[in-house]
Write an enzyme that holds these catalytic residues in place. Sequence first.
Site, PDB file in Angstrom:
ATOM      1  N   GLU A  73      -3.644   6.497   8.645  1.00  0.00           N
ATOM      2  CA  GLU A  73      -4.534   7.332   7.842  1.00  0.00           C
ATOM      3  C   GLU A  73      -5.614   7.908   8.749  1.00  0.00           C
ATOM      4  O   GLU A  73      -6.000   7.276   9.742  1.00  0.00           O
ATOM      5  CB  GLU A  73      -5.225   6.519   6.746  1.00  0.00           C
TER       6      GLU A  73
ATOM      7  N   ARG B  99      -5.449  -8.031 -10.150  1.00  0.00           N
ATOM      8  CA  ARG B  99      -6.032  -9.313 -10.568  1.00  0.00           C
ATOM      9  C   ARG B  99      -7.482  -9.089 -10.966  1.00  0.00           C
ATOM     10  O   ARG B  99      -8.012  -7.984 -10.858  1.00  0.00           O
ATOM     11  CB  ARG B  99      -5.990 -10.300  -9.404  1.00  0.00           C
TER      12      ARG B  99
ATOM     13  N   HIS C 116     -14.688  -6.438   7.184  1.00  0.00           N
ATOM     14  CA  HIS C 116     -13.951  -5.692   6.153  1.00  0.00           C
ATOM     15  C   HIS C 116     -13.873  -6.456   4.831  1.00  0.00           C
ATOM     16  O   HIS C 116     -13.021  -6.155   3.988  1.00  0.00           O
ATOM     17  CB  HIS C 116     -12.537  -5.333   6.615  1.00  0.00           C
TER      18      HIS C 116
ATOM     19  N   LYS D  43       0.808  -1.220   0.000  1.00  0.00           N
ATOM     20  CA  LYS D  43       0.000   0.000   0.000  1.00  0.00           C
ATOM     21  C   LYS D  43       0.842   1.272   0.000  1.00  0.00           C
ATOM     22  O   LYS D  43       0.443   2.296  -0.563  1.00  0.00           O
ATOM     23  CB  LYS D  43      -0.953  -0.009   1.191  1.00  0.00           C
TER      24      LYS D  43
END
Length: 509
Positions: free
Chosen positions: A215, A307, A250, A131
Amino acid sequence: MIQQTKMPENSKLQTPISKLLIANRGEIALRIMRSAKEMGIKTVAVFSEADRNALHVRYADEAVCIGPAPSNQSYLVGEKIIEACKLTGAQAIHPGYGFLSENAAFAQLVADAGLILVGPSPQAMEIMGNKLSAKAAALKYNIPMVPGTEEAITDVEEAKQRAIEVGFPILIKAAAGGGGKGMRIVEQASYFEEQMQLAVSEATSAFGDGSVFIERYVTSPRHIEIQVLGDTHGNIVHLFERECSVQRRHQKVVEEAPSSVLTEEIRQRMGKCAVDVARSVNYTGAGTVEFILDENLDFFFLEMNTRLQVEHPVTELITGIDLVKEQIKIASGEKLSFSQDDLKISGHAIELRVYAEDPANNFLPDIGTLQTYITPQGNGVRVDDGFEQGMEIPIYYDPMIAKLITYGKDREEAMVGMVRAIEEYDITGIETTLGFGKFVMQHEAFKTGNFDTHFVAKYFKPESLKVQDQTEALIAAVMAAKLFQKKDVQLNDTTKQSTSDWRKNRLKY
């Protein structure tokens, strides 16, 4: 020991790839094989000992056993996949999703073996697989980012200070991997140290990499992703968005396309950003750029999945594009046969992931035998599955049984179709997410489009399904009573009429 099973010959070669090995199992393996067959490409299945009688094994032209049931001894062993290619003469590998699909080391192994991977380059996969490096690549094109750190942080005190600067609540996230692992929401500074240690520990355990970053936590987020396709000639397009906000742990359960809240102007901006993210790593093949959308409809880059996505069918239905065929064509060196201007949204599609899970028990897996398995039919219904009645749901793999997709001229028609399809889907022997899917479709928040990723936490309780079952049982009982009453009245009328006729006839004599 690698074993090979011969299957009937497939049709004539139509593309430079004449034989394709699918390094996956279940519904996605079957879905890829069907598109390959239509292209005249022979298919090779790989299977573990647990999947010896699986549908994808029977469907393929050839099948190779690659080891015991545990995936770390079969589907996750890249060398066995390569050996199966050499054994069967397959020139290309489609990894599907999951397993080795986003493994840069495997992608390099494929390239070193002189084989074609139906997917992006190892370099693009490696950059977007982390990330932080993905953020660094995206920043070259000024893609909007959630305020936070741009590098991994290991020092707890430094991390806490940065978190205070960003402002609470904050999100601690693992730099590697996904699926909610290594992710912690921290509401205030006093909880930070403990939550960071937990996040690092979980990330290390799940991904072998304890790197985390920070974040700002968006309190009412919607999960919007953009499908992209890029060829080896520098052409990149987006195929619009998918809304994936209904999640548990999630992880997505319900997806739809298009989103009910995006304006055309936001859609175009988000699409351009997705194309730029792909361009930042010279992306080839199918990929998905994920964004978070806040309550003000401002969007921020999250990550890129390198993908094919589980939810790709909803994009296929609203665009008329077979994404698997496009992947194979791109891997064969072909140019995209369409431009951005050629792509249009037509209608609406919704997907429900039918998991062998018990929604009334915190969505825990419910492994067992499919005693009854009857899929829905009719207009606007698509079922991508890899099981049939009497089969076992293996404990070793993801518990998804099928993807149920409905399509309509608009969102309401797709929702109505989904409810009808869920009611027709007959599965016994295990608990599934079908009832949960019906709950979602009939909930006011979903119907109005006024929901976010907290849908399950806000609205769903195990009792909801019991109430739903009781209501349906009551309706069925009332209908049965009315039907019995009607038949009873008809019977009485017939009896009275017969008695009357008998009396009339008797009076004649």
